[in-house]
Design a protein around this motif. Structure first.
Motif, PDB file in Angstrom:
ATOM      1  N   ILE A 144      -8.446   2.622   2.209  1.00 23.45           N
ATOM      2  CA  ILE A 144      -9.431   1.769   1.545  1.00 23.45           C
ATOM      3  C   ILE A 144     -10.385   1.245   2.605  1.00 23.45           C
ATOM      4  O   ILE A 144      -9.961   0.629   3.586  1.00 23.45           O
ATOM      5  N   ARG A 145     -11.684   1.499   2.411  1.00 27.68           N
ATOM      6  CA  ARG A 145     -12.699   1.169   3.402  1.00 27.68           C
ATOM      7  C   ARG A 145     -13.711   0.187   2.795  1.00 27.68           C
ATOM      8  O   ARG A 145     -14.246   0.441   1.719  1.00 27.68           O
ATOM      9  N   LEU A 146     -13.956  -0.896   3.492  1.00 29.21           N
ATOM     10  CA  LEU A 146     -15.033  -1.807   3.131  1.00 29.21           C
ATOM     11  C   LEU A 146     -16.067  -1.777   4.245  1.00 29.21           C
ATOM     12  O   LEU A 146     -15.748  -2.065   5.409  1.00 29.21           O
ATOM     13  N   GLU A 147     -17.295  -1.397   3.888  1.00 26.07           N
ATOM     14  CA  GLU A 147     -18.346  -1.406   4.882  1.00 26.07           C
ATOM     15  C   GLU A 147     -18.846  -2.840   5.100  1.00 26.07           C
ATOM     16  O   GLU A 147     -18.422  -3.778   4.420  1.00 26.07           O
ATOM     17  N   ALA A 148     -19.725  -3.016   6.053  1.00 28.89           N
ATOM     18  CA  ALA A 148     -20.153  -4.352   6.481  1.00 28.89           C
ATOM     19  C   ALA A 148     -20.660  -5.195   5.311  1.00 28.89           C
ATOM     20  O   ALA A 148     -21.393  -4.704   4.450  1.00 28.89           O
ATOM     21  N   PHE A 149     -20.224  -6.453   5.279  1.00 27.80           N
ATOM     22  CA  PHE A 149     -20.659  -7.455   4.307  1.00 27.80           C
ATOM     23  C   PHE A 149     -20.209  -7.155   2.868  1.00 27.80           C
ATOM     24  O   PHE A 149     -20.659  -7.815   1.933  1.00 27.80           O
ATOM     25  N   ALA A 150     -19.339  -6.202   2.663  1.00 26.51           N
ATOM     26  CA  ALA A 150     -18.811  -5.922   1.321  1.00 26.51           C
ATOM     27  C   ALA A 150     -17.712  -6.930   0.972  1.00 26.51           C
ATOM     28  O   ALA A 150     -17.051  -7.501   1.852  1.00 26.51           O
ATOM     29  N   ARG A 151     -17.515  -7.148  -0.328  1.00 22.93           N
ATOM     30  CA  ARG A 151     -16.450  -8.024  -0.825  1.00 22.93           C
ATOM     31  C   ARG A 151     -15.763  -7.320  -1.993  1.00 22.93           C
ATOM     32  O   ARG A 151     -16.431  -6.838  -2.915  1.00 22.93           O
ATOM     33  N   ALA A 152     -14.426  -7.283  -1.961  1.00 27.09           N
ATOM     34  CA  ALA A 152     -13.702  -6.579  -3.019  1.00 27.09           C
ATOM     35  C   ALA A 152     -12.282  -7.095  -3.141  1.00 27.09           C
ATOM     36  O   ALA A 152     -11.691  -7.592  -2.168  1.00 27.09           O
ATOM     37  N   VAL A 153     -11.745  -6.941  -4.362  1.00 29.78           N
ATOM     38  CA  VAL A 153     -10.324  -7.151  -4.630  1.00 29.78           C
ATOM     39  C   VAL A 153      -9.734  -5.803  -5.031  1.00 29.78           C
ATOM     40  O   VAL A 153     -10.244  -5.144  -5.945  1.00 29.78           O
ATOM     41  N   ILE A 154      -8.690  -5.385  -4.346  1.00 32.15           N
ATOM     42  CA  ILE A 154      -8.022  -4.115  -4.633  1.00 32.15           C
ATOM     43  C   ILE A 154      -6.612  -4.421  -5.118  1.00 32.15           C
ATOM     44  O   ILE A 154      -5.854  -5.135  -4.442  1.00 32.15           O
ATOM     45  N   VAL A 155      -6.256  -3.893  -6.290  1.00 32.23           N
ATOM     46  CA  VAL A 155      -4.901  -4.024  -6.810  1.00 32.23           C
ATOM     47  C   VAL A 155      -4.215  -2.674  -6.666  1.00 32.23           C
ATOM     48  O   VAL A 155      -4.631  -1.681  -7.286  1.00 32.23           O
ATOM     49  N   LEU A 156      -3.195  -2.623  -5.846  1.00 34.85           N
ATOM     50  CA  LEU A 156      -2.431  -1.402  -5.614  1.00 34.85           C
ATOM     51  C   LEU A 156      -1.158  -1.498  -6.442  1.00 34.85           C
ATOM     52  O   LEU A 156      -0.232  -2.244  -6.103  1.00 34.85           O
ATOM     53  N   ASP A 157      -1.124  -0.765  -7.545  1.00 34.42           N
ATOM     54  CA  ASP A 157      -0.029  -0.854  -8.525  1.00 34.42           C
ATOM     55  C   ASP A 157       0.841   0.383  -8.388  1.00 34.42           C
ATOM     56  O   ASP A 157       0.412   1.497  -8.709  1.00 34.42           O
ATOM     57  N   GLN A 158       2.078   0.192  -7.922  1.00 31.57           N
ATOM     58  CA  GLN A 158       2.956   1.322  -7.617  1.00 31.57           C
ATOM     59  C   GLN A 158       4.153   1.312  -8.547  1.00 31.57           C
ATOM     60  O   GLN A 158       4.830   0.303  -8.703  1.00 31.57           O
ATOM     61  N   GLN A 159       4.411   2.468  -9.163  1.00 29.40           N
ATOM     62  CA  GLN A 159       5.473   2.562 -10.154  1.00 29.40           C
ATOM     63  C   GLN A 159       5.959   3.999 -10.251  1.00 29.40           C
ATOM     64  O   GLN A 159       5.433   4.901  -9.599  1.00 29.40           O
ATOM     65  N   GLY A 160       6.977   4.202 -11.079  1.00 33.96           N
ATOM     66  CA  GLY A 160       7.504   5.548 -11.278  1.00 33.96           C
ATOM     67  C   GLY A 160       8.816   5.773 -10.561  1.00 33.96           C
ATOM     68  O   GLY A 160       9.467   4.841 -10.084  1.00 33.96           O
ATOM     69  N   SER A 161       9.202   7.046 -10.480  1.00 35.56           N
ATOM     70  CA  SER A 161      10.509   7.437  -9.960  1.00 35.56           C
ATOM     71  C   SER A 161      10.376   8.333  -8.739  1.00 35.56           C
ATOM     72  O   SER A 161       9.295   8.820  -8.411  1.00 35.56           O
ATOM     73  N   GLY A 162      11.517   8.564  -8.103  1.00 29.92           N
ATOM     74  CA  GLY A 162      11.564   9.504  -6.997  1.00 29.92           C
ATOM     75  C   GLY A 162      11.705   8.841  -5.644  1.00 29.92           C
ATOM     76  O   GLY A 162      11.876   7.628  -5.523  1.00 29.92           O
ATOM     77  N   THR A 163      11.618   9.675  -4.619  1.00 32.41           N
ATOM     78  CA  THR A 163      11.694   9.236  -3.227  1.00 32.41           C
ATOM     79  C   THR A 163      10.318   9.407  -2.618  1.00 32.41           C
ATOM     80  O   THR A 163       9.764  10.512  -2.642  1.00 32.41           O
ATOM     81  N   TYR A 164       9.771   8.337  -2.061  1.00 34.22           N
ATOM     82  CA  TYR A 164       8.347   8.357  -1.711  1.00 34.22           C
ATOM     83  C   TYR A 164       8.090   7.564  -0.440  1.00 34.22           C
ATOM     84  O   TYR A 164       8.527   6.423  -0.298  1.00 34.22           O
ATOM     85  N   ALA A 165       7.373   8.177   0.510  1.00 30.79           N
ATOM     86  CA  ALA A 165       6.938   7.495   1.731  1.00 30.79           C
ATOM     87  C   ALA A 165       5.437   7.670   1.869  1.00 30.79           C
ATOM     88  O   ALA A 165       4.892   8.727   1.532  1.00 30.79           O
ATOM     89  N   GLU A 166       4.763   6.660   2.390  1.00 32.68           N
ATOM     90  CA  GLU A 166       3.306   6.708   2.443  1.00 32.68           C
ATOM     91  C   GLU A 166       2.762   5.839   3.565  1.00 32.68           C
ATOM     92  O   GLU A 166       3.446   4.964   4.105  1.00 32.68           O
ATOM     93  N   ASN A 167       1.505   6.111   3.903  1.00 34.00           N
ATOM     94  CA  ASN A 167       0.700   5.222   4.735  1.00 34.00           C
ATOM     95  C   ASN A 167      -0.468   4.726   3.899  1.00 34.00           C
ATOM     96  O   ASN A 167      -1.099   5.510   3.181  1.00 34.00           O
ATOM     97  N   VAL A 168      -0.729   3.435   3.971  1.00 30.88           N
ATOM     98  CA  VAL A 168      -1.897   2.845   3.327  1.00 30.88           C
ATOM     99  C   VAL A 168      -2.727   2.182   4.418  1.00 30.88           C
ATOM    100  O   VAL A 168      -2.221   1.323   5.153  1.00 30.88           O
ATOM    101  N   GLN A 169      -3.982   2.605   4.548  1.00 34.92           N
ATOM    102  CA  GLN A 169      -4.858   2.107   5.603  1.00 34.92           C
ATOM    103  C   GLN A 169      -5.982   1.272   4.992  1.00 34.92           C
ATOM    104  O   GLN A 169      -6.593   1.658   4.005  1.00 34.92           O
ATOM    105  N   PHE A 170      -6.262   0.137   5.626  1.00 38.27           N
ATOM    106  CA  PHE A 170      -7.374  -0.720   5.232  1.00 38.27           C
ATOM    107  C   PHE A 170      -8.317  -0.821   6.429  1.00 38.27           C
ATOM    108  O   PHE A 170      -7.942  -1.337   7.479  1.00 38.27           O
TER     109      PHE A 170
END
Length: 215
Positions: A144-170
């Motif tokens: 997730i990238r915000l350029e200069a002077f941007a304003r935002a709310v990000i809702v990251l909603d994670q659900q479901g089944s299984g085995t899961y690994a991840e990287n989340v970058q801001f």
């Protein structure tokens, strides 16, 4: 004498060769640069390794991919699906443990969400992540990238089944303002390990909230 903070000739770009002090963590894109974690290490002391289904030791092999859907996209917001060769992914920070390195080397496509310069979003952007499915193993990458002077709310909603690994970058540009709400509402069978990387520009603000309900 060689500078211990610079990569050695035999290391991948982005690798920090040695930890100079407690404030600097070893990072690498190479899974084999990390030892298999164990409970003698303070950061892993309370981790139930037997329940991680091999995410920590390399025995978990990708069998399926997660589903990632982005809602609330409006003017000034772009959503891209990119390959692992996209140079922006390296800007978000290198993995700092073996699970993060495994996830980085195993995902197929990454989702990149960009809020343009000086854009102020009146409504949140919702990023819905569904796991790979019961009995499946998946790896993911979101930036997730915000350029200069941007304003935002990000809702990251994670659900479901299984085995899961991840990287989340801001990646938050100068004077930008990001609020992240991460909701973990996994099914009872789910196993999820995530690494969140945050890069903050000059005079930028990041607020990060995490709520765990399941999994």
């Amino acid at each position: 004498m060689a500078d211990p903070t610079l990569p050695r000739a035999d290391e991948a770009p982005g690798t920090i060769a040695a930890q100079v002090n407690k404030g600097q963590q070893f990072t690498s894109f190479d899974v084999n640069a990390f030892e298999i974690p164990n409970q003698r290490e303070e950061v892993w002391r309370f981790t139930p390794f037997r329940r991680l289904r091999g995410l920590h030791d390399g025995t978990a092999v990708r069998t399926a991919d997660p589903s990632i859907v982005v809602d609330g996209v409006t003017d000034g917001v772009t959503v891209e699906t990119v390959g692992r060769d996209d140079q922006r992914l390296a800007e978000g920070g290198a993995p700092f443990d073996r699970v993060a390195a495994q996830a980085f080397s195993s995902f197929t496509d990454a989702t990149v969400i960009t809020v343009a310069k000086e854009t102020e979003l009146a409504e949140p952007v919702f990023v819905k992540v569904d796991g790979p499915g019961a009995g499946e193993v998946g790896f993911g990458h979101i930036q997730i990238r915000l350029e200069a002077f941007a304003r935002a709310v990000i809702v990251l909603d994670q659900q479901g089944s299984g085995t899961y690994a991840e990287n989340v970058q801001f990646v938050v540009g100068d004077h930008a303002h990001l609020t992240v709400v991460n909701v973990h509402d996994w099914a009872d069978d789910a196993v999820h390990v995530a690494a969140h990387h945050i890069g903050v520009g000059r005079d930028a603000i990041v607020r990060h909230f995490a709520v765990s309900l399941g999994g």
